[in-house]
Design an enzyme around this catalytic site. Structure first.
Site, PDB file in Angstrom:
ATOM      1  N   HIS A 276       1.053  -1.258   0.099  1.00 22.87           N
ATOM      2  CA  HIS A 276      -0.027  -0.013   0.021  1.00 22.87           C
ATOM      3  C   HIS A 276       0.846   1.225  -0.072  1.00 22.87           C
ATOM      4  O   HIS A 276       0.749   2.047  -0.836  1.00 22.87           O
ATOM      5  CB  HIS A 276      -0.883   0.003   1.203  1.00 22.87           C
ATOM      6  N   GLU A 277       1.640   1.331   0.961  1.00 19.10           N
ATOM      7  CA  GLU A 277       2.617   2.436   1.019  1.00 19.10           C
ATOM      8  C   GLU A 277       3.592   2.615  -0.254  1.00 19.10           C
ATOM      9  O   GLU A 277       3.860   3.749  -0.945  1.00 19.10           O
ATOM     10  CB  GLU A 277       3.289   2.378   2.335  1.00 19.10           C
ATOM     11  N   GLU A 306      -4.544   7.757  -3.034  1.00 19.76           N
ATOM     12  CA  GLU A 306      -5.275   6.434  -2.652  1.00 19.76           C
ATOM     13  C   GLU A 306      -5.474   5.505  -3.480  1.00 19.76           C
ATOM     14  O   GLU A 306      -5.435   4.345  -3.544  1.00 19.76           O
ATOM     15  CB  GLU A 306      -6.572   6.851  -1.677  1.00 19.76           C
TER      16      GLU A 306
END
Lengths: 514, 514
Positions: A276-277, A306
């Protein structure tokens, strides 16, 4: 690496814009320092340094605010706005982004900004305590004041249709209730339909035994570094560290840092927070270097950011194509031997549950919808803070069929409101929508980038269409230009139906041989 | 921890001074950010981030400079200077330190400062290359320009007796050639007398076999952390990291960070660089918290700072009283078993050699004397840059009886000149002098603090007399107040005679039983 000064010269030729950029440089430098101070605070700063750190941050933020209010900057922006048609897209981007920052800085008087900072700083401490004690009453007066401040801010910022629009716009330039209402009206019933079929379908488990299994943190560290290597992480331009809550922060296009957290149990949590990061970080890393030190040399919005993290986490990382690589690393580093199919089921559990941050791809947007509705009502005044716990629990039961036993797993679960972040939650769903739009474009045009796990190809595809532009275009315009459509529920519904209803029957095609 | 604002209120009551401090706060915050940026650059920053980092630092330094030139600040300082007699020592300290900073900022025009920054930045790169290739000619034109810039700076800054005074004062407020000439005139012959006797005395070895012995870096890391524990390091207010060159930096009184370097050979080098940096750090950590965010909430000068690091490194750490603790840690962590007497001889080798940074306590100041004389002559114009290598080598041979075989171990050995740091070297000897004055006071008044290795007692003694004052008093006044005398060669000669001539005969008294 192109030499910035001369290359940038080819992008920004207008004399007024160049003077604006000259003035902006100090604002950029302050942002650089504040980013580093924020990163250090969460990673390496000795505990007792917190007071000096917040004193320094307050001074530098105050200065940034004053620089935005500089009449000379306003004058230059007006000068540029008068000749907007003669400017190129980059120059127009600079004017748009800075004008927006100036407008927001001007709208909120310093006294209100200071009051908000003071109240939210206290409220965050109280919220932590209240959550621990499952005591909403403790937090209630703070939340009331925060809601009142948000309502005042909305009036000061201005809006056409709905006061909540003014707050939405703070996190996602151009996003409005008139976009979100139809989006959720289509998405929510479709999601519930899909969820019902997943739960009765039997393929995606609601729990997996590995969720309770511990792991060796030192070995997991090595594995995550190896996975970042696999993803093509440029160690000379980025770092991986640890913090209580994973985050990504950039000090510029060539210095982007991510953090993860090792809980010692349920390894997929660490793996997917890394991926995700990584998605957030890759966006920053692939911005056109010629945009450095300008207001458009950064990600354009929370929603687009996002979308990048969700795309990598869910579409790439939780897709069948990732299972070969992941099972290999799990075996090498943790001695965990899993068939790709079994691994796929472990990382794709689906269950209606109470906590947003633990939610799966199917249920996640229902959690956001609940918050969206309640925030909108709080801001328009149709729900009062003291009615909130009841409203939360009822809606949760209605949407997901589960009811919190205490406010800690209900209305008190998120930190956002204590920070005063009203209007932020919807950007998570917007991110999911845009990620699904990316999936749809890839799946119809270049499916081999996914099915073949062509990571370099994926990086290039995203870099070319989205990343390199930074904040040159407003977010919704960028999406339309790059992905050929406005954000709507359709792509996300299509993606969820494909992944959760059809894919189980076709998995063999995409899973590596065991 | 006293609450700063109200406590500070009791120290700074004058309205003008309070307004000055209000203005200073932003300067402090910029310093905080720049310190963190410097720390990060040397420790954790990804390599490619260097360009963004220097761009940001340049902007923030430029702003700091402009803030010092703010006419409003000048006016407030004049207002305060007119009522100096009615101010308390802290208030006077604030006015003195800021006036000095303003005076220096005003004296050097921005164009010259920028030229110096540009030339020294290039020169540092060239110096590295020239040192590697042992080619003084490469570096010569840069050094010529740097000397010329220093001479211009001296004229602009102004001086009474000698142009070098203007540069000395940049590093040590109030230090002059008229102090240093008599100091070195006494110290140098005395040192050479002592050195001759040490070399023929046979007790202090010139080499020790452990100097060639490797160690396990991971174990050494654990040992150094343990030694910092032993020294009473407050981990919640400080850090220990690694960098190419050890340093200490503070982000405020409650956030002080040191670094060390592990070369993997000759463990005393890592140990004593740790104890050295600890001495610097303790100074910062023990400043009165009520001085936070003011221009006097910091170490007062290079010389006083260096006295703290040298005191801990040499008087405490290389003293016989430290051998019990050190031999215990070496045994526990590295499996190195040494009798305290043997350990004492290993950490106290004495040999006339070419390289300053490797020099022992006896010969160190001879290296500084050489640089002092040459710098003075360069600045007054009585030696030219192209005569420098010859002058260096001749003087080295004359002072220490060794002659460089190449400029890399002679005139090119230090980085300082490439940075434009003329006037800096003498503060090292001043630091040794003040450290010896501390030793003399302790030895005559409270010897048990040393002989009993009462670390808490030593911390309190230094905190009370020196640290807590920060920059309240000018350095030479602080020394006179706290140590009862002006810096002179006498204490240092006395210390060296005691340690290197008399102590060998009394060692049994102070060394722990084996």
């Amino acid at each position: 690496m192109p030499e910035t000064a001369s290359e940038a010269g080819t992008l920004f030729r207008d004399e007024t814009v160049r003077r604006i950029l000259g003035k902006y440089r100090l604002l950029w430098a302050l942002g650089h320092a504040l980013s580093l101070m924020g990163w250090d605070l969460e990673t390496y700063m000795p505990r007792a340094g917190v007071k000096d750190r917040s004193t320094a941050a307050e001074e530098l933020e105050g200065l940034s605010h004053r620089l935005l209010l500089d009449p000379e900057l306003d004058k230059l922006l007006r000068e540029a706005e008068e000749k907007l048609d003669s400017l190129n897209v980059y120059e127009r981007g600079v004017v748009r982004v800075l004008r927006r920052a100036v407008r927001i800085a001007k709208a909120v008087p310093e006294e209100l900004a200071r009051r908000e900072a003071r109240v939210t700083s206290e409220a965050t401490q109280v919220w932590k305590e209240a959550k621990k004690k499952a005591d909403f009453k403790m937090f209630k007066p703070y939340l009331e004041e925060i809601v009142e401040i948000q309502r005042r801010k909305a009036e000061l910022l201005g809006y056409e249709d709905h006061p909540y629009d003014a707050l939405l716009d703070l996190y996602e330039e151009g996003l409005r209730v008139r976009h979100l209402d139809p989006l959720f009206n289509e998405l929510v019933p479709a999601t519930r339909r899909i969820l019902d079929r997943v739960l009765t379908g039997g393929f995606y488990p609601s729990r997996h035994p590995l969720e309770d299994q511990g792991y060796d943190v030192e070995r997991a560290r090595a594995m995550l570094r190896r996975l970042l290597d696999d993803l093509g992480w440029p160690w000379d331009r980025g770092r991986l560290d640890e913090s209580a809550h994973p985050f990504t922060i950039d000090m510029g296009i060539d210095d982007v840092r991510i953090t993860v957290r090792y809980e010692g149990r349920d390894i997929k949590r660490a793996v997917y927070s890394l991926v995700h990061e990584y998605g957030h970080a890759l966006y920053q890393l692939q911005i056109d270097r010629r945009l450095a030190y300008t207001p458009i040399g950064t990600g354009v919005s929370m929603g687009v950011h996002e979308s990048q993290s969700r795309f990598w986490e869910n579409v790439v990382g939780r897709g069948p194509w990732f299972m070969g690589l992941l099972s290999k690393r799990l075996a090498e580093h943790l001695g965990l031997r899993l068939e790709p199919l079994e691994l796929y089921r472990y990382v794709n559990t689906v269950r209606p549950d109470l906590i947003r941050v633990d939610a799966d791809e199917v249920t996640y947007n229902l959690h956001i919808y609940l918050r969206y509705i309640l925030e909108k009502k709080l801001i328009e005044g149709s729900v009062m803070v003291d009615e909130l716990p009841q409203a939360w629990d009822d809606m949760m039961e209605d949407l997901l069929g589960v009811r919190p036993r205490s406010p800690s797993e209900g209305v008190l679960q998120d930190i956002h409101w204590s920070h005063g972040s009203f209007g932020y939650f919807p950007t998570y769903t917007l991110g999911n929508v845009i990620a699904a739009m990316i999936w749809r474009r890839l799946w119809s045009g270049s499916p081999e980038l996914l099915t073949g796990l062509d990571l370099a190809g994926l990086r290039a595809w995203l870099g070319e269409r989205i990343h390199r532009w930074g904040a040159t275009f407003p977010p919704l315009e960028l999406v339309e230009r790059s992905l050929g459509g406005k954000p709507s529920a359709a792509a996300l519904v299509e993606y969820l139906e494909w992944k959760f209803l059809r894919l189980p029957g076709e998995l063999e095609e995409y899973l590596p041989r065991g």
